[in-house]
Motif scaffolding. Structure first.
Motif, PDB file in Angstrom:
ATOM      1  N   SER A  85      -7.156   7.840  21.411  1.00  0.00           N
ATOM      2  CA  SER A  85      -8.270   7.089  20.846  1.00  0.00           C
ATOM      3  C   SER A  85      -7.630   6.007  19.966  1.00  0.00           C
ATOM      4  CB  SER A  85      -9.205   8.011  20.057  1.00  0.00           C
ATOM      5  OG  SER A  85     -10.430   7.351  19.777  1.00  0.00           O
ATOM      6  N   HIS A  86      -8.398   5.434  19.058  1.00  0.00           N
ATOM      7  CA  HIS A  86      -7.854   4.293  18.307  1.00  0.00           C
ATOM      8  C   HIS A  86      -7.515   4.634  16.859  1.00  0.00           C
ATOM      9  CE1 HIS A  86     -11.793   3.491  16.239  1.00  0.00           C
ATOM     10  NE2 HIS A  86     -12.269   4.074  17.318  1.00  0.00           N
ATOM     11  N   LEU A  87      -6.556   3.887  16.300  1.00  0.00           N
ATOM     12  CA  LEU A  87      -6.107   4.108  14.920  1.00  0.00           C
ATOM     13  C   LEU A  87      -6.595   3.036  13.960  1.00  0.00           C
ATOM     14  CD1 LEU A  87      -2.404   5.217  15.614  1.00  0.00           C
ATOM     15  CD2 LEU A  87      -4.317   6.668  14.891  1.00  0.00           C
ATOM     16  N   PHE A  96     -12.700   9.629  10.364  1.00  0.00           N
ATOM     17  CA  PHE A  96     -12.635  10.324  11.659  1.00  0.00           C
ATOM     18  C   PHE A  96     -12.839   9.458  12.891  1.00  0.00           C
ATOM     19  CE2 PHE A  96     -13.688  13.361   8.360  1.00  0.00           C
ATOM     20  CZ  PHE A  96     -12.722  14.323   8.575  1.00  0.00           C
ATOM     21  N   ASP A  97     -13.512   8.322  12.746  1.00  0.00           N
ATOM     22  CA  ASP A  97     -13.761   7.449  13.894  1.00  0.00           C
ATOM     23  C   ASP A  97     -12.413   7.000  14.467  1.00  0.00           C
ATOM     24  OD1 ASP A  97     -14.422   5.464  15.680  1.00  0.00           O
ATOM     25  OD2 ASP A  97     -15.357   4.138  14.207  1.00  0.00           O
ATOM     26  N   GLY A  98     -12.121   7.409  15.695  1.00  0.00           N
ATOM     27  CA  GLY A  98     -10.874   7.025  16.347  1.00  0.00           C
ATOM     28  C   GLY A  98      -9.735   7.959  16.023  1.00  0.00           C
ATOM     29  N   ASP A 128      -6.007  -1.278  18.375  1.00  0.00           N
ATOM     30  CA  ASP A 128      -7.267  -1.970  18.070  1.00  0.00           C
ATOM     31  C   ASP A 128      -8.339  -1.565  19.058  1.00  0.00           C
ATOM     32  OD1 ASP A 128      -8.710  -4.702  16.901  1.00  0.00           O
ATOM     33  OD2 ASP A 128      -9.153  -4.316  19.002  1.00  0.00           O
ATOM     34  N   GLU A 129      -9.458  -1.124  18.506  1.00  0.00           N
ATOM     35  CA  GLU A 129     -10.643  -0.875  19.322  1.00  0.00           C
ATOM     36  C   GLU A 129     -11.821  -1.614  18.717  1.00  0.00           C
ATOM     37  OE1 GLU A 129     -14.419   1.341  20.314  1.00  0.00           O
ATOM     38  OE2 GLU A 129     -13.475   1.075  18.398  1.00  0.00           O
ATOM     39  N   GLU A 130     -11.845  -1.681  17.392  1.00  0.00           N
ATOM     40  CA  GLU A 130     -13.018  -2.199  16.675  1.00  0.00           C
ATOM     41  C   GLU A 130     -13.145  -3.718  16.770  1.00  0.00           C
ATOM     42  OE1 GLU A 130     -15.149  -0.177  15.603  1.00  0.00           O
ATOM     43  OE2 GLU A 130     -14.203   1.692  15.002  1.00  0.00           O
ATOM     44  N   GLY A 131     -12.019  -4.403  16.971  1.00  0.00           N
ATOM     45  CA  GLY A 131     -12.093  -5.863  17.079  1.00  0.00           C
ATOM     46  C   GLY A 131     -12.348  -6.560  15.751  1.00  0.00           C
ATOM     47  N   PHE A 192     -11.229  12.349  22.774  1.00  0.00           N
ATOM     48  CA  PHE A 192     -12.138  13.041  21.857  1.00  0.00           C
ATOM     49  C   PHE A 192     -12.588  12.017  20.826  1.00  0.00           C
ATOM     50  CE2 PHE A 192      -9.371  16.480  23.344  1.00  0.00           C
ATOM     51  CZ  PHE A 192     -10.287  17.484  23.623  1.00  0.00           C
ATOM     52  N   HIS A 193     -13.870  12.023  20.505  1.00  0.00           N
ATOM     53  CA  HIS A 193     -14.389  11.048  19.541  1.00  0.00           C
ATOM     54  C   HIS A 193     -15.604  11.644  18.856  1.00  0.00           C
ATOM     55  CE1 HIS A 193     -15.619   7.182  17.862  1.00  0.00           C
ATOM     56  NE2 HIS A 193     -14.483   6.664  18.277  1.00  0.00           N
ATOM     57  N   ILE A 194     -15.810  11.302  17.598  1.00  0.00           N
ATOM     58  CA  ILE A 194     -17.063  11.736  16.956  1.00  0.00           C
ATOM     59  C   ILE A 194     -18.228  11.027  17.647  1.00  0.00           C
ATOM     60  CG2 ILE A 194     -16.108  12.380  14.716  1.00  0.00           C
ATOM     61  CD1 ILE A 194     -17.078   9.631  13.670  1.00  0.00           C
TER      62      ILE A 194
END
Ligand SMILES: [Zn+2]
Length: 414
Positions: A85-87, A96-98, A128-131, A192-194
């Motif tokens: 997932s993303h950091l 917890f997101d990512g 990067d996921e959130e941009g 896995f993601h919230i």
């Protein structure tokens, strides 16, 4: 360690990493910002202790490989399952997101207690996921899928640095981005993601298997009439842009309530001229519509567009419509999803299936290899907020289901 002890560790790891931030006192960690290095160092240390081979790829993704049975550490290629997932985070983020998906991936390797599988496991922490920094999301997963192109590399942050500059500033070589792509024949990707929503809490369930990521339409809509004096213009002679828009907003809500699985939002309204004693001459609105099935979404959008025109013509207004985004839904892999569902059931949980209303790395990676996704319940459905929280027993459930999934994959690829 038992699943529940390991789960307590996972939660602690996430809370500790939340302190790696650009802004003291809150969590803010955009693409390749200095605190990302602290996160890399901490997680790389843990991965190395588990015998994993660690590198940072040229897109700034943290990559740790737990070699397959019988292959030397660092051995290239071969069958490989990605878990990640993303950091990066949004400003003033939760813990917890990512991050949870990356930490859970490493914890799953720890849960194997040194046992090697017939395939390698590569844990990925996307950069990067959130941009947030460059206004363009998924830089990390685009690199893994070989889709990080020059247009993205040329995007600039508020300080005028490009993505390419940021990669160099971090000590990485943009010329090596092709090396970040996953090898052909990769087994799949598990994230896995919230949940970031209230559904699991409402169902009183710890986990769900994500079937699809919803497609999305965004548009800007204008209702234009005539501004006028609020005291002297009789009601029958008004052409009020905001009043027309208000009728349409109610129609947007009605459409979504009566279409199963559809969510529709008017999130922004701008009124001109915007004075208490002036009839609004013009109103600009944003529309966001999402559904797992593209035809259901586009049909609903078509009805809303016609409704805007009808309302406008009844009220002597002009309606205008500017499309902003048309993103198809992404189906996650049916086979991986049913393996995950069986693993949830074997671990003693109901395998609820759901659509993700939010975008995730899994939807990008799904273009390159089979991708599956598991949601964990989060307290109050709250996310992108410091109050973000997960329960240790839910994390333990994810670890048990994850281990069951690895065992099932081992049987089918042994
Ligand atoms: Zn996320």
């Amino acid at each position: 360690m038992t699943s529940i002890e390991l789960a307590a560790d996972v939660v602690q790891w996430c809370r500790r990493l939340a302190a790696c931030s650009e802004t003291p006192g809150e969590t803010r960690r955009p693409f390749l910002s200095p605190p990302m290095r602290e996160v890399h160092e901490a997680l790389a240390g843990w991965m190395r202790r588990l015998g994993m081979d660690v590198r940072i790829d040229a897109a700034g993704n943290l990559r740790g490989v737990y070699a397959a049975a019988g292959s030397a550490p660092g051995a290239a290629a071969g069958r490989r399952l990605f878990i990640g997932s993303h950091l990066d985070t949004v400003p003033n983020a939760g813990a917890f997101d990512g991050v949870l998906g990356v930490v859970l991936g490493i914890a799953l390797v720890e849960h194997l207690r040194g046992r090697r599988l017939p395939f390698a496991i590569e844990v990925v922490g996307f950069s990067d996921e959130e941009g947030v920094r460059f206004g363009v999301p998924f830089i990390g997963s685009r690199a893994l899928t070989g889709l990080l192109d020059d247009a993205v590399l040329a995007c600039r942050d508020l300080g005028g640095r490009t993505v390419e500059d940021a990669i160099r500033d971090f000590g990485l070589d943009p010329a090596r981005i092709p090396d970040a792509a996953a090898p052909d024949g990769s087994l799949g990707y598990l994230e896995f993601h919230i949940e970031q929503g209230p559904i699991l809490e409402n169902l009183n369930l710890p986990l769900a298997v994500v079937d699809a990521v919803a497609g999305q339409t965004r548009a800007d809509v204008w209702f234009t009439g005539q501004a006028g004096h609020a005291g002297t213009t009789p009601m029958t002679l008004r052409r009020d842009g905001l009043a027309g828009a208000a009728v349409w907003i109610a129609e947007v809500e009605r459409e979504a309530i009566h279409t199963s699985g559809l969510v529709a939002t008017v999130g922004r309204v701008a009124v001109e001229p915007g004075a208490a004693n002036v009839i609004p001459g013009r109103c600009e609105l944003s529309l966001d519509v999402r559904h797992a099935a593209d035809d259901v979404r586009t049909d609903a959008v078509g009805r809303l567009r016609r409704a805007a025109e009808d309302i406008a013509s009844r009220r002597g207004l002009a309606a205008a419509w500017q499309p902003r985004l048309e993103q198809p839904s992404v189906r996650l892999d049916a086979e991986l999803s049913s393996l995950l569902a069986r693993a949830l059931e074997t671990a003693g949980f109901r395998a609820h299936r759901m659509t993700s209303g939010a975008g995730h790395d899994a939807m990008i990676v799904a273009g390159r290899m089979p991708a599956g996704m598991v949601f964990l319940r989060c307290a109050g459905g709250i996310s992108h907020h410091p109050a973000e929280s997960v329960r240790e027993d839910d994390v333990a459930a994810a670890l048990e289901a994850g281990l069951g999934f690895l065992n099932a994959l081992e049987r089918s690829h042994g």
